[in-house]
Design an enzyme around this catalytic site. Structure first.
Site, PDB file in Angstrom:
ATOM      1  N   ARG A 103       5.959  -8.940 -11.120  1.00 17.21           N
ATOM      2  CA  ARG A 103       4.815  -7.883 -10.525  1.00 17.21           C
ATOM      3  C   ARG A 103       3.482  -8.736 -10.829  1.00 17.21           C
ATOM      4  NH1 ARG A 103       4.326  -1.587 -10.811  1.00 17.21           N
ATOM      5  NH2 ARG A 103       5.876  -1.669  -9.392  1.00 17.21           N
ATOM      6  N   HIS A 130       5.906  -4.672  -1.147  1.00 17.56           N
ATOM      7  CA  HIS A 130       6.624  -4.064  -2.456  1.00 17.56           C
ATOM      8  C   HIS A 130       8.107  -3.795  -1.725  1.00 17.56           C
ATOM      9  CE1 HIS A 130       7.568  -1.980  -5.809  1.00 17.56           C
ATOM     10  NE2 HIS A 130       6.864  -0.860  -5.868  1.00 17.56           N
ATOM     11  N   GLN A 133      10.993  -1.545  -3.221  1.00 18.01           N
ATOM     12  CA  GLN A 133      10.749  -0.027  -3.053  1.00 18.01           C
ATOM     13  C   GLN A 133      11.002   0.402  -1.753  1.00 18.01           C
ATOM     14  OE1 GLN A 133       9.055   2.194  -5.423  1.00 18.01           O
ATOM     15  NE2 GLN A 133       9.843   3.626  -3.415  1.00 18.01           N
ATOM     16  N   ASP A 221       0.767   7.043  -0.099  1.00 15.09           N
ATOM     17  CA  ASP A 221       0.757   6.229  -1.201  1.00 15.09           C
ATOM     18  C   ASP A 221      -0.847   6.461  -1.589  1.00 15.09           C
ATOM     19  OD1 ASP A 221       1.163   4.427  -3.450  1.00 15.09           O
ATOM     20  OD2 ASP A 221       0.765   2.727  -2.319  1.00 15.09           O
ATOM     21  N   CYS A 261       6.295   6.606  -3.248  1.00 19.78           N
ATOM     22  CA  CYS A 261       6.973   5.823  -4.003  1.00 19.78           C
ATOM     23  C   CYS A 261       6.628   5.882  -5.504  1.00 19.78           C
ATOM     24  CB  CYS A 261       6.293   4.286  -3.835  1.00 19.78           C
ATOM     25  SG  CYS A 261       4.374   4.012  -4.064  1.00 19.78           S
ATOM     26  N   ARG A 289      15.492   3.264  -6.762  1.00 23.93           N
ATOM     27  CA  ARG A 289      15.376   1.846  -6.998  1.00 23.93           C
ATOM     28  C   ARG A 289      16.121   1.181  -7.891  1.00 23.93           C
ATOM     29  NH1 ARG A 289       9.802   0.873  -7.517  1.00 23.93           N
ATOM     30  NH2 ARG A 289      10.508  -1.200  -7.893  1.00 23.93           N
TER      31      ARG A 289
HETATM   32  N1  NVA Z   1       0.034   1.002  -3.676  1.00 22.78           N
HETATM   33  C1  NVA Z   1       0.453   1.276  -5.097  1.00 22.78           C
HETATM   34  C2  NVA Z   1       1.912   1.290  -5.300  1.00 22.78           C
HETATM   35  C3  NVA Z   1       2.280   1.557  -6.756  1.00 22.78           C
HETATM   36  C4  NVA Z   1       3.582   1.396  -6.780  1.00 22.78           C
HETATM   37  C5  NVA Z   1      -0.169   0.011  -5.976  1.00 22.78           C
HETATM   38  O1  NVA Z   1      -0.274  -0.998  -5.617  1.00 22.78           O
HETATM   39  O2  NVA Z   1      -0.877   0.533  -6.952  1.00 22.78           O
HETATM   40  N1   CP Z   2       6.929   2.795  -7.542  1.00 29.60           N
HETATM   41  C1   CP Z   2       6.692   1.833  -8.493  1.00 29.60           C
HETATM   42  O1   CP Z   2       6.833   0.585  -8.084  1.00 29.60           O
HETATM   43  O2   CP Z   2       6.517   2.494  -9.551  1.00 29.60           O
HETATM   44  P1   CP Z   2       5.986   1.841 -11.013  1.00 29.60           P
HETATM   45  O3   CP Z   2       4.570   1.282 -10.563  1.00 29.60           O
HETATM   46  O4   CP Z   2       6.129   2.999 -11.921  1.00 29.60           O
HETATM   47  O5   CP Z   2       6.757   0.381 -11.346  1.00 29.60           O
END
Ligand code: NVA
Ligand code: CP
Length: 303
Positions: A103, A130, A133, A221, A261, A289
């Site tokens: 990540r 993502h 997800q 989101d 998500c 997930r």
């Molecule tokens: N769009 C959000 C998704 C988190 C799972 C982010 O990138 O922070």
């Molecule tokens: N939805 C998601 O990816 O959650 P986290 O940021 O908690 O991993």
């Protein structure tokens, strides 16, 4: 299947179905106490440049349930944090591990890691996409709706990593996809080019109610993603109205399901009452997930 899962476009429709079928099987078997040893002796490295609750815990638990183990690799502790080149780190880790979940911010970093690693790389979220997800989201939609044919998905909010992956994933499995976002916050141009290949199936508008009309699944989101904290105040102004609330549910299909998500900001992208009314679907999505990623690990890592 390719060596890696770097973005949704890496998967064909039939590969997505294979992953969902395996995820459903693993979910059923795990819930019925059947133990799996499919990844026995294998180790998954997990590199997190951003925070995580779901991704970290579901990958770590998931590989353990498959007989393997996870290693949490903080970039602060790795030599990469002190400047060791990615290509060296990648070639070393390939000799210890069976796969890496990463990540981070830039998609290019994930693509580079995949280029230099001989083991599978799984994208656990970048600024661009993502995919893990979206596989969980598709699994949840299929569970609640029985399939994808003739269904319309609507995403309301920032044209971010979630929007990018939902567009590609939704169109690939045959759903109609509608996006409501402010003009200056549209999805990635590469994704919009992908959507052009699906005439009549894709709509992008600034009008939330136009996008949500007749929708079977509503997504949203956060208005400010990880790494955009400094823009949060400005974004709160721009995104006002880009919210799943009762007026949006009123124009959607009467049996519409709501997905998020997580983490969610009640009162921003979704109202607290809509969130709670659809909590069952949203937390099933979070659970999925685990099952979807177990399927991905098996597909990419099983010997
Ligand atoms: N769009 C959000 C998704 C988190 C799972 C982010 O990138 O922070
Ligand atoms: N939805 C998601 O990816 O959650 P986290 O940021 O908690 O991993």
């Amino acid at each position: 299947m390719k060596k890696d899962l770097l973005k949704m476009a890496d998967l064909s429709a039939s590969e997505i179905y294979e992953i969902l079928d395996l995820a459903a099987k693993l979910k059923y078997e795990t819930r019925h106490g059947i133990k799996h040893h499919i990844l026995e002796g294998q180790s998954l490295g997990m590199i997190f440049q951003k925070s995580s609750t779901r991704t970290r815990v579901s990958f770590e638990t998931g590989i353990y349930q498959l007989g393997g183990q996870a290693l949490f690799l903080s970039p602060r502790d790795l030599q990469i944090g002190r400047g060791e080149p990615l290509e060296d780190t990648a070639r070393v880790l390939s000799r210890y591990l069976s796969g890496i979940m990463i990540r981070t911010f830039a998609q290019q970093e994930v693509e580079d890691l995949a280029k230099y690693c001989s083991i599978p790389i799984i994208n656990g979220l970048t600024d661009y996409c993502h995919p893990c997800q979206i596989l969980a989201d598709l699994l949840t939609i299929r569970e609640f709706k029985g399939g994808f044919d003739g269904l319309k998905m609507c995403y309301i909010g920032d044209g971010n990593n979630m929007a990018n992956s939902l567009i590609v994933g939704g169109l690939t499995v045959g759903m109609g996809v509608a996006i409501a976002c402010p003009n200056a916050y549209q999805p990635d141009p590469q994704v919009l080019a992908f959507a052009e290949k699906y005439p009549g199936k894709f709509l992008m508008t600034e009008d939330v109610h136009e996008a949500a009309a007749g929708a079977d699944v509503l997504f949203t989101d956060v208005w400010a993603s990880m790494g955009q904290e400094e823009e949060a105040a400005e974004r709160r102004k721009v995104f006002t109205g880009y919210q799943i609330n009762q007026s949006v549910l009123d124009v959607a299909h009467k049996d519409v399901m709501v997905q998020h998500c997580l983490p969610a900001h009640r009162g921003e992208e979704i109202t607290a009452d809509v969130f709670e009314a659809h909590a069952n679907e949203i937390f099933e999505e979070a659970e999925n997930r685990l099952h979807a990623q177990k399927a991905v690990m098996v597909k990419l890592m099983a010997k």
